[in-house]
Design an enzyme around this catalytic site. Structure first.
Site, PDB file in Angstrom:
ATOM      1  N   THR A   6      -4.925  10.688  -1.838  1.00 55.33           N
ATOM      2  CA  THR A   6      -4.529  10.645  -0.425  1.00 55.33           C
ATOM      3  C   THR A   6      -3.350  11.576  -0.177  1.00 55.33           C
ATOM      4  OG1 THR A   6      -5.321   8.395  -0.228  1.00 55.33           O
ATOM      5  CG2 THR A   6      -3.729   9.103   1.411  1.00 55.33           C
TER       6      THR A   6
ATOM      7  N   GLU B 277       0.820  -1.212   0.000  1.00 60.12           N
ATOM      8  CA  GLU B 277       0.000   0.000   0.000  1.00 60.12           C
ATOM      9  C   GLU B 277       0.852   1.259   0.000  1.00 60.12           C
ATOM     10  OE1 GLU B 277      -1.903   1.822   3.106  1.00 60.12           O
ATOM     11  OE2 GLU B 277      -3.115   2.912   1.635  1.00 60.12           O
TER      12      GLU B 277
HETATM   13  N1  HSE Z   1      -4.973   7.676   7.573  1.00 53.28           N
HETATM   14  C1  HSE Z   1      -4.858   7.922   6.174  1.00 53.28           C
HETATM   15  C2  HSE Z   1      -5.187   9.374   5.882  1.00 53.28           C
HETATM   16  C3  HSE Z   1      -5.837   7.043   5.449  1.00 53.28           C
HETATM   17  O1  HSE Z   1      -6.181   9.864   6.412  1.00 53.28           O
HETATM   18  O2  HSE Z   1      -4.432  10.036   5.175  1.00 53.28           O
HETATM   19  C4  HSE Z   1      -5.740   7.140   3.953  1.00 53.28           C
HETATM   20  O3  HSE Z   1      -4.663   6.407   3.466  1.00 53.28           O
END
Ligand code: HSE
Length: 310
Positions: free
Chosen positions: A185, A132
């Protein structure tokens, strides 16, 4: 004979309002599927990708599923076996539903299942996290761990993958809405300030602790009081059209909490029963429908099994 095996890895909701990078839960659907078969070419070969509109690479090293699968083979010291992967994406990328994590989990699972489980599911976790990591560059397991193991997962420390499954009160339902806007993201991480005040830290720590105690004691009231994000949501909400209206609508219907799913744009609400979850669904859908924003919306219990062989 080379029938192969098929695995499924579910979508996930990361952060869960009060645990940025350290909390996540698995959904029953959607999820990615991978079919693995033995081939004569040593290593991992990706032979087919569907549902990705041509946007995912076939090079093993650059593909989250391929890389995770390759890492499992390498760990096993297996230089002779050849495995082909067919990747069937069943959810959009950049949706906040852990799409790349589900693929990475499915890749690691597929190899392990084809080789008749030399490793436990828990032992696959580091390889899936490495897979990932290709997608957003960060090493965090808040999507990968629940997709692999199921349930609600708390991660005390991402580097050492100190992950813990939390208990699940009966009757919790998630309503998840995905508006058709794409947020990477990486971009959603870049908007975050690295400055957090002492007051924010105290409030967020109290809420995280309260949420966990609420889960252990099946204290629905405490869960509801705790599901408030004072750090991340205020900074990311502006990336998602109508976020505040959606949240207000969900809370007015009796949701325990409503926040951004992972990095967004999906939004999740947790409800104490399926009736409230249905009402929340209708109220959320109405806002996007009225605003003419295309969306998908669904209700799911928390998936307790995580990734499975089909
Ligand atoms: N914890 C991560 C974020 C989840 O909020 O950026 C998404 O990959």
């Amino acid at each position: 004979m080379n029938a192969g095996i098929k695995v499924f890895a579910p979508a996930t909701v990361a952060n869960v309002a009060v645990g940025y990078d350290i909390l996540g839960f698995a959904l029953e659907k959607p999820g990615d599927e991978i079919i693995a078969k033995f081939t004569n070419t040593p290593g991992i070969t990706i032979t087919k990708i569907t549902g990705a509109k041509g946007k995912l690479p076939y090079e093993t090293e650059k593909n989250t599923a391929g890389f995770a699968a390759q890492k499992v083979l390498e760990f096993l010291g297996d230089t002779k076996t050849g495995i082909s992967l067919e990747i069937h994406k069943k959810m959009p990328f950049g949706s906040g539903l852990g799409s790349s994590a589900a693929s990475a989990v499915a890749g690691a699972m597929a190899v392990n299942e084809l080789l008749k489980k030399p490793l436990t599911k828990r032992e696959l976790l580091p390889f899936a996290v490495l897979g990932e990591q290709i997608a957003d560059g960060a090493y965090h397991a808040d999507n990968v761990a629940p997709s692999l193991l199921g349930g609600i997962i708390f991660i005390r420390d991402n580097q050492s993958l100190d992950v813990h499954r939390l208990p699940l009160p009966k009757g919790l339902y998630a309503t998840v809405v995905h508006p058709n806007v794409r947020i990477l993201t990486k971009d959603a991480r870049d908007v975050l300030s690295d400055q957090v005040s002492l007051n924010q830290t105290i409030t967020q720590s109290g809420n995280l602790g309260g949420f966990i105690v609420g889960l252990y004691n099946s204290d629905i009231g405490l869960i509801g009081r705790s599901l408030q994000d004072v750090i991340i949501e205020p900074q990311r909400a502006k990336l998602i059209p109508h976020f505040q209206d959606i949240k207000t609508a969900a809370m007015n219907e009796g949701a325990l909490g409503c926040s951004i799913s992972g990095a967004g744009p999906s939004i999740f609400a947790l409800s104490p029963n399926s009736l409230i979850a249905e009402n929340v669904k209708e109220s959320m859908a109405k806002i996007f429908t009225d605003a003419k924003i295309e969306h998908q919306i669904f209700i799911s219990q928390i998936n307790q099994e995580g990734a499975i062989k089909l």
